[in-house]
Write an enzyme that holds these catalytic residues in place. Sequence first.
Site, short mmCIF file in Angstrom:
data_model
loop_
_atom_site.label_atom_id
_atom_site.label_comp_id
_atom_site.label_asym_id
_atom_site.label_seq_id
_atom_site.Cartn_x
_atom_site.Cartn_y
_atom_site.Cartn_z
N GLY A 1 -2.84 0.05 4.33
CA GLY A 1 -4.27 0.11 4.56
C GLY A 1 -4.56 -0.31 5.98
N GLY B 1 2.01 0.21 -0.57
CA GLY B 1 0.78 0.84 -0.11
C GLY B 1 0.53 0.45 1.31
N ASP C 1 -15.41 -5.48 2.42
CA ASP C 1 -14.64 -4.25 2.23
C ASP C 1 -14.28 -4.02 0.76
OD1 ASP C 1 -13.49 -1.94 3.12
OD2 ASP C 1 -11.57 -2.86 3.62
N VAL D 1 0.96 -2.87 6.07
CA VAL D 1 1.72 -2.22 5.02
C VAL D 1 2.15 -3.28 4.01
CG1 VAL D 1 3.73 -0.78 4.55
CG2 VAL D 1 2.54 -0.60 6.73
N VAL D 2 2.11 -2.93 2.73
CA VAL D 2 2.48 -3.85 1.68
C VAL D 2 3.82 -3.43 1.07
CG1 VAL D 2 1.72 -4.98 -0.43
CG2 VAL D 2 0.04 -4.07 1.15
N LYS E 1 2.62 -8.48 2.51
CA LYS E 1 1.81 -7.65 3.40
C LYS E 1 2.13 -8.01 4.84
CE LYS E 1 -2.38 -5.81 2.80
NZ LYS E 1 -3.70 -5.78 2.25
#
Length: 811
Positions: free
Chosen positions: A527, A525, A643, A531-532, A548
Amino acid sequence: MAMPLLLFLIFSLKLIPISILCQSISNITIGASLSAGTNNNNNSSWMSSPNGDFAFGFIKLEQDTNLFLLSIWYAKIPDKTIVWYANTDTPASNGSILELTSNGLVLTASNGEQIWKTEGLNARVSRAMLNDSGNFVLMDDNFANVWETFHNPRDTLLPTQVMQKGGKLSSRLKENDFKKGKFEFFLQDDGNLVMYSVNLPSGYVNDNYYTSGTVNSSASSAGTKLVFDMYGDMYILRENNEKHNLSEEGRVSTTQYYLRASLNFDGVFTLYQHPKNSNSSDGWSTVWSIPDNICTYGVLNQGSGVCGYNSICTLKNDKRPSCECPKWYSLIDPNDPYGSCKPDFVQGCSEDELSNNKKDLYDFEVLIDTDWPYSDYVLQKPFTEENCKQSCMEDCMCSVAIFRLGDSCWKKKMPLSNGRVDSGLNGSKAFMKVRKDSSFLLPPPTIVIKKRKTLILVGSVLFGSSAFLNLVLIGLIWLSTCYVFVYKKKLRRVNQRDYAVKTNLRCFAYEELKEATNGFDKELGRGGFGVVYEGVINIGSTTRVAVKKLNNFLLQEVEKEFKNELNVIGLTHHKNLVRVIGFCEAESERLLVFEYMSNGTLASLLFNGEKPSWKLRLQIAFGIARGLLYLHEECSTQIIHCDIKPQNILLDDYHNARISDFGLSKLLNMNQSKTNTVIRGTKGYVAPEWFKNMPITSKVDVYSFGVLLLEIISCRRNVELETENEEKEILTDWAYDCYKDGNLDALVENDKEALEDKKNFVKLVIIGIWCVQEDPSLRPSIKKVTQMLEGVVEVQVPPCPSPISIQYSLD
Ligand SMILES: *[C@@H]1O[C@H](CO)[C@@H](O)[C@H](O)[C@H]1NC(C)=O
Ligand SMILES: *[C@@H]1O[C@H](CO)[C@@H](O)[C@H](O)[C@H]1NC(C)=O
Ligand SMILES: *[C@@H]1O[C@H](CO)[C@@H](O)[C@H](O)[C@H]1NC(C)=O
Ligand SMILES: *[C@@H]1O[C@H](CO)[C@@H](O)[C@H](O)[C@H]1NC(C)=O
Ligand SMILES: *[C@@H]1O[C@H](CO)[C@@H](O)[C@H](O)[C@H]1NC(C)=O
Ligand SMILES: *[C@@H]1O[C@H](CO)[C@@H](O)[C@H](O)[C@H]1NC(C)=O
Ligand SMILES: *[C@@H]1O[C@H](CO)[C@@H](O)[C@H](O)[C@H]1NC(C)=O
Ligand SMILES: *[C@@H]1O[C@H](CO)[C@@H](O)[C@H](O)[C@H]1NC(C)=O
Ligand SMILES: *[C@@H]1O[C@H](CO)[C@@H](O)[C@H](O)[C@H]1NC(C)=O
């Protein structure tokens, strides 16, 4: 450190060229003039070299759009690299006039004040030209050179340029600040080429940190001049006509590359190359530089050294220095990473120190191969390592003790100068004395927005301006708030230093993680933070991990915060938080290694296809609340997530909710704050106080939790703009409408399980409505929320979340 970071971004001096002088004027006569800042006037153009490589004119300083620098730069490459500049101390305002007179160039401000002129002319000028090598020349009637920039260099030499004895380069103050800096490059009258630092502002000259050795002696012939020839060779021509090359590096083609040799603001003299015919994303690269290692080369034993006082210099791959404050020290001027550092605690022989047991007050931070060679006041020898530590501990004047050579102990006092990391020290140990007790910490630096009042002030100044300013402001509030958190944490952390430093986080090598992720192959994923990737790592047993790769680690302040923050994150342990296993710091990369979460994100569970069971959703909601409770109230220092959203809630093998990315919002707040404000200009997960001039508290997470809770109940996103029914667009509003109208069933559509568990379902909606109250003081604490969820506390009738309808549009 977040605040200075932002300031840095806002105020960093970028240069934008104005009025590119593309006419092929290569020859102008007296009476011609050039006006700074009058763009659409072709008379304002001055000249470029006949081959078009160089341009001469005004360059606009972006930090102040009305200021200009008279300069020469490369006209064909996009980053306008400046090779010569005139008016360093007084930038020219818009409308300043440059005129070619028979007495040379004169630069006059629009108010009539003379800013700069060419000095030392020996004949009357009749014309001027810029030649193909980048030399701007004033000539007399007979085309003889009267004055030229090649004889009046600033910080850069170009091929075909020759420096005679007495010639000097002077560094800029900073990369984009053209005021006089602290390093000089000088060809002495005895033929020796030297480099040294000066003490500003007096200009007092410190010892040399580089000498070419080209002096007259039995073994060598003295230098006569420094030549940078048309082939790109740079050498000192000796009296006996031998050449002393400045570097043994081979030649670079001057037909294919632009070459320039610049004395950088950090004291390193570098030959750079740039491909001529490229669209040049590759830019300038280093061919060679002197000295080899400015951190350790020769003596620089006066002044602070390359870096400021109490700072530590390390050499980067490009042979340029990087400066860093020791742990528990911070920059005096956060905007100047090359400046001096101050301890974050009171140092020295104060009253309490004399009366207390020193061991209760101080601890040692151990640094390997680090030295401040010129700050010692006593040498003890023979001495054991234990003696050395003890002796420094007992001595209130001692700031750091260096133990080396197996039996020698140097005690050093403040301020520490010329700090450097030097692997040649063969494992010497520096014991840096740091205060244990937080009550002696100094007050925070003034830049910290500490009080609510200040925050509001900043807010009211900027709010109401343009959308852009508002964006910047929101970022600012976000950052400053987070900075305050970090600072508070730091206060407490000092108390816990003994164990916080030794969190059980593992430090991984970059290669190790590259291998573990199969070359960052499988993306899990991405965000705002990075990037992970999926990976497998052996830490005792073979373990699946999520790696990550963080964005945005270019700025030093952030870099420093990275470890501090990790210390906090590393100490958190809760079954509803994603555990951090380790980290990696390599060059420009920062990576975090997390436990692998096999069941993806809550977002994908809730919003993709079939609704998960009501029971599972309840369990997840409870889990998130417990995780937040831990972050807000139970872990050693309060962590506000900032968040919370379904993308940040992960699900483990047993579908337990696990909060991820906590602490990261502060770590990487810059990027994050931007994304948030842009994405959530409409109502999203962000509490309204982010958009108002209000202090940010843990209640922002409660707000986001409320949104999340309503989403978990209804299995839809908070904002769904495509619905036919406008009142359903915003879930938080619609939920209250349903509640008010006694029509809650609409929220879950035909979800039988939820409808059967009516009592819990209604309770959850009401709790959600309480959490999304516009007024943070009306929102319950997360503790109260968990109590309500567990039924320990009665749930009251909630007020309308937004009593006055507020538009969140940023305009
Ligand atoms: C400058 O212009 C004059 C007259 O136009 C010309 O004679 C002279 O050759 C030019 N000089 C150079 C160096 O281009
Ligand atoms: C400079 O001033 C002129 C007239 O005052 C204005 O038209 C121009 O836009 C200004 N240039 C800059 C770069 O501010
Ligand atoms: C000045 O610029 C205008 C349009 O930009 C052009 O038409 C004109 O020929 C130019 N004058 C000179 C002398 O270059
Ligand atoms: C601008 O250029 C034109 C054409 O070369 C010339 O006629 C005019 O005098 C110039 N104006 C000024 C103010 O130098
Ligand atoms: C430019 O001027 C310098 C100094 O006078 C000279 O060495 C060089 O050869 C000139 N370059 C060109 C291309 O004329
Ligand atoms: C250079 O040094 C030698 C002695 O080492 C001396 O005899 C000679 O005069 C010196 N030359 C100059 C130009 O100073
Ligand atoms: C100096 O550099 C030039 C060009 O790279 C080379 O030909 C020459 O041999 C070098 N001289 C010495 C003494 O290394
Ligand atoms: C520069 O970019 C343009 C367009 O992007 C391209 O057509 C051209 O070939 C490029 N030139 C070089 C030297 O890469
Ligand atoms: C470090 O060790 C090397 C090899 O043992 C030795 O040559 C060197 O002098 C030592 N450096 C210092 C600073 O002691």
